[in-house]
Design an enzyme around this catalytic site. Sequence first.
Site, PDB file in Angstrom:
ATOM      1  N   GLU A   1      38.819  88.705  -0.731  1.00 55.27           N
ATOM      2  CA  GLU A   1      39.254  88.147  -2.008  1.00 55.27           C
ATOM      3  C   GLU A   1      38.102  87.308  -2.553  1.00 55.27           C
ATOM      4  OE1 GLU A   1      43.408  86.499  -1.966  1.00 55.27           O
ATOM      5  OE2 GLU A   1      43.186  86.871   0.179  1.00 55.27           O
TER       6      GLU A   1
ATOM      7  N   ARG B   1      41.638  86.870  15.047  1.00 50.25           N
ATOM      8  CA  ARG B   1      40.621  86.315  14.167  1.00 50.25           C
ATOM      9  C   ARG B   1      39.598  85.547  15.003  1.00 50.25           C
ATOM     10  NH1 ARG B   1      43.073  82.308  10.023  1.00 50.25           N
ATOM     11  NH2 ARG B   1      40.875  81.910   9.669  1.00 50.25           N
TER      12      ARG B   1
ATOM     13  N   LYS C   1      38.954  78.697   3.232  1.00 47.44           N
ATOM     14  CA  LYS C   1      38.210  78.668   1.967  1.00 47.44           C
ATOM     15  C   LYS C   1      38.634  77.497   1.100  1.00 47.44           C
ATOM     16  CE  LYS C   1      37.283  83.606   1.250  1.00 47.44           C
ATOM     17  NZ  LYS C   1      37.613  84.756   0.362  1.00 47.44           N
TER      18      LYS C   1
END
Length: 579
Positions: free
Chosen positions: A42, A268, A278
Site C-alpha cells: 500500500e 512476519r 507505518k
Amino acid sequence: MSEHSSNNAQKDEQKNDFIRNIIRDDVNAQKYQQIVTRFPPEPNGYLHLGHVKSICLNFGVAEEFGGVCNLRFDDTNPTAEKQDYIDNIKNDVEWLGFEWAGEAQHASGYFDQLYAWSVQLIEQGDAYVDLQTPEQIRDNRGSFNEVGTPSLYRDASIAENLQRYNDMKAGQYAEGTAVLRAKIDMASPNMNLRDPVIYRVMHQAHHQTGDKWCIYPMYDFAHPLSDAIEGITHSLCTLEFADHRPFYDWIVEKIGFDVAPHQYEFSRLNVDHTLTSKRKLKQLVDEGIVSGWDDPRMPTIAGMRRRGYTPEGLRDFCERVGVTKADSVVDFRLLEFSVRQSLETTTARGMAVLKPLKVTITNFSDAVSSWESQKADSVNARFDEATQTLWLTQPNHPNVDMGEREIPFTETLYIDQGDYEIEPPAGYKRLSPEKPEIRLRNTYVLAVTEHVTDDSGNVIELKATIDPATLGNNPEGRKVKGVIHWVSASQGIPATVRMYEQLFSVEDPSSVSDVHQALNSNSLTELNAVVEPSLANADAGTRFQFEREGYFISDSEDHTSEKPVFNQIVSLRDSYKPA
C-alpha cells in the site's frame, strides 16, 4: 565442514520451507502453466525491514520456479497515498536486486472492473447498501462473545440496493453516511465475515484516477480480486491475514474464476528494538523526531540504504531468518552480522580519527630525511619537501585488489584519545607512561616522551619521537606490541561522523502506547573527526572500513569533499554468532 560451507548448507536448508514445498508440489503436479506471485504494498508510507522479507520471498520463489512476480500498488485509500511513496517503493525493490514483470500495476487500474463486480454481488443478493452510521455498524457487529445484529437495511430489495449504490457512485451521499457491505453471516465466529464493508464513500481525488470516483473499494475486497485479475497463483502474505482468508476465498468464489488464486500465510519479520508500524514511523517523521523517512536510524529500506546497509546483506539476513508459520523475534545482531559479512571483502580501508588527540613528532625532520636509505623494499613512499610530507602508498584492501591510495605522514598527527591513558585499566594494550611505544599503522614505531594536560587534567597533546629504522621494518633488540591508526593533522580533512545506536531503547517498541517513551536518546551522536584525504574525496554513497573503528558510508545527501559526512554502518566486529 568450513564455516563458509556451513553457511551455504544452512541457506539451502532454509530454502526448503513450507511455501517452497507447496509451490514445488504444484509445479510437479503441473497445476499451473506458470508460477505468478506479487508484491502488493500500500503506497501509504516508505517500505520497512518487514517488507524486505516479503520482497525476497515473493520475488525469490518466482525466480526459483521459473515464474514471474508482479509489483502492484494496492492503492485503495487516496487520503493516505502519495506519488512519492510509489516512486520510493519502486526504488527500494530495484535496489534490493529484483525486477518485476512488465509495468508496475495499480489496484486503481482495476477500479472499473471492481465496481462492475460489486454490482454483480448486489444483483446476486450477496451485497447491500447500509445507511447506518459508522458507530452503529461497529456496535452492531458484536464481539467474540456475542453475535452481531443484522442491519435494518440488510434485507432491502436488489432494486433498492442498486439505486442506493448508484446514488453513492453519483456523489449523493456524504462520507460516512453509506457503505456497501457483503452479505455473509452476522453470527460467524470470524469477525471478518460479519458483513464486511467492501465500498465506502470518499470525496477525494485519487493520485492515479483523479476525480473519477467518489466511492472506493476496501483493501480486503480489492486485494483478492486484483490477484485474480493478474492470475496470481500463490498469494503470499503474513500471518495477521490468516483470519481474512475466509473472506478472500468467499469473494473470489462469489465472483467466479476458472482458476482462483489462493492465499498462504507466513510469519512476519519481527526484530527486537525495531518498529514496523507505518503509522508510528510516519509520526516520527511528521513530528521531526527523525530527519525523514530516510533517516539512517529508521528501519525503512530508504533509511537502511542511507545508513550504508547493503542489499546483499539484507537478502542474506532474510535467508538466515527463513520462512515459517511460527511468530518469533529475531535478534537485531543477526541483521548486523549479515551486513558486516557483505562488507568484509567489498569495502576499501581508510583511516579516520573520531576523537582526535594531537601528537607532535619532535624528531620528524631528522627521522624522515633519512627515509630513503632506511626504507624497506615493502615501502612505497615519496617525500614532498615543500609541504614536509611523506606520502605513503598503501593498498585500499589488504586481501582484495581495490587499487592504492597515498596517505600523508607529517610532523603533527592525530591519534584517537582512547589510545593514550595516564592510568590505564587492567589489560590495556595501547599507549601509557608505562608503555610509551607502539606501531603507527603502515609507518614507524612511535615513542611518547611527554603528555600535556589542561587545567582539568585531560590529556590534550603528546610529544613523541619515531624510530627512523622502523619504516617497514621491525625494531632491533626489542618487541613493540600494538598498532594504532592515525591521520595527518595538516593534511587530514575535518569531517562529521555520525555514530548510531538503535532508535528504540525497548525490546518491543510496539508494546509501548506512546512511541516517544520507546525512543533511545543516544540513538545519534555526531563527532568532529579527522579523516585521510582519500576518504574525504570519495563520492557520496561510498562505503569504507575505518580501520579499528567500523564500517562507514559517505552520506548520500550531505557529504561533499569540502564538508565530509560519514554514517556508521556497523561496528567492526561483534561477539554475536548466528546459530
